[in-house]
Design a protein around this motif. Structure first.
Motif, short mmCIF file in Angstrom:
data_model
loop_
_atom_site.label_atom_id
_atom_site.label_comp_id
_atom_site.label_asym_id
_atom_site.label_seq_id
_atom_site.Cartn_x
_atom_site.Cartn_y
_atom_site.Cartn_z
N ILE A 1 50.53 25.96 27.27
CA ILE A 1 49.11 26.20 26.95
C ILE A 1 48.95 26.92 25.61
O ILE A 1 47.90 26.84 24.99
N THR A 2 50.01 27.59 25.14
CA THR A 2 49.96 28.25 23.84
C THR A 2 50.58 27.39 22.73
O THR A 2 50.63 27.81 21.58
N SER A 3 51.00 26.17 23.05
CA SER A 3 51.72 25.32 22.09
C SER A 3 50.81 24.65 21.06
O SER A 3 51.29 24.12 20.06
N GLY A 4 49.52 24.64 21.30
CA GLY A 4 48.58 24.00 20.39
C GLY A 4 47.17 24.38 20.77
O GLY A 4 46.95 25.04 21.78
N PRO A 5 46.20 23.95 19.99
CA PRO A 5 44.81 24.31 20.29
C PRO A 5 44.31 23.66 21.58
O PRO A 5 44.83 22.63 22.02
N VAL A 6 43.31 24.30 22.18
CA VAL A 6 42.63 23.80 23.37
C VAL A 6 41.14 23.76 23.08
O VAL A 6 40.66 24.36 22.11
N PHE A 7 40.40 23.05 23.93
CA PHE A 7 38.95 23.02 23.83
C PHE A 7 38.40 23.55 25.15
O PHE A 7 38.46 22.87 26.18
N ALA A 8 37.92 24.80 25.12
CA ALA A 8 37.41 25.47 26.32
C ALA A 8 35.90 25.22 26.43
O ALA A 8 35.19 25.27 25.42
#
Length: 155
Positions: A69-76
């Motif tokens: 989950i910290t390996s790349g961007p997310v869209f929350a």
């Protein structure tokens, strides 16, 4: 927010972001009639990831969850609607994409249990929804607004 509406936390995970699925996923929830009330494109740091997956701490797969989950961007996102948590969970499909029906997000886009594209708050885990919204969003980042078609969506 009306009493009969609820909010739910949803996140496009790094694999979904990398594969360019944010727009497709947002469209599915909008088409369903849910209302987007908060969204942010972000990079999760280790501290937030450990809080988010706190119920899994000590389990063999915990470190893998945090690393992914910290390996790349997310869209929350935070979505609002009647029975929003259940609706979103149904639209997402099973956690394991191999067990997800075609037409669900994971059934259409997921390929692997560890890369299942999307996270959504769980109804069965009492309080997880509110906890996750508060972890990712300040109250002033959530927007109260009325869709022009709401009278056509709900009795």
């Amino acid at each position: 927010m009306s009493e009969d509406l609820e909010r739910t936390f949803v996140m496009v995970k790094p694999d979904g972001v990398q594969r360019g699925l944010i727009g497709d996923i947002v469209s599915r929830f909008e088409d369903r009639g849910l209302k987007l009330v908060g969204a942010k494109f972000m990079q999760i740091d280790r501290k937030l990831a450990e809080e988010h997956y706190g119920e899994h701490e000590g389990k063999p797969f915990f470190e893998g969850l945090v690393e992914f989950i910290t390996s790349g961007p997310v869209f929350a996102m935070v979505w609002e609607g009647q029975d929003a948590v259940r609706q979103v969970r149904s639209m997402m499909g099973e956690t394991d994409p191999a067990e997800s029906a075609p037409g669900t997000i994971r059934g259409d886009f997921g390929l692997d249990l560890g890369r299942n594209v999307i996270h959504g708050s769980d109804h069965e885990d009492e309080g997880s929804n509110e906890r996750e919204i508060e972890l990712f969003f300040d109250e002033d980042e959530l927007v109260e607004w009325e869709r022009i078609d709401e009278t056509w969506l709900y009795e």
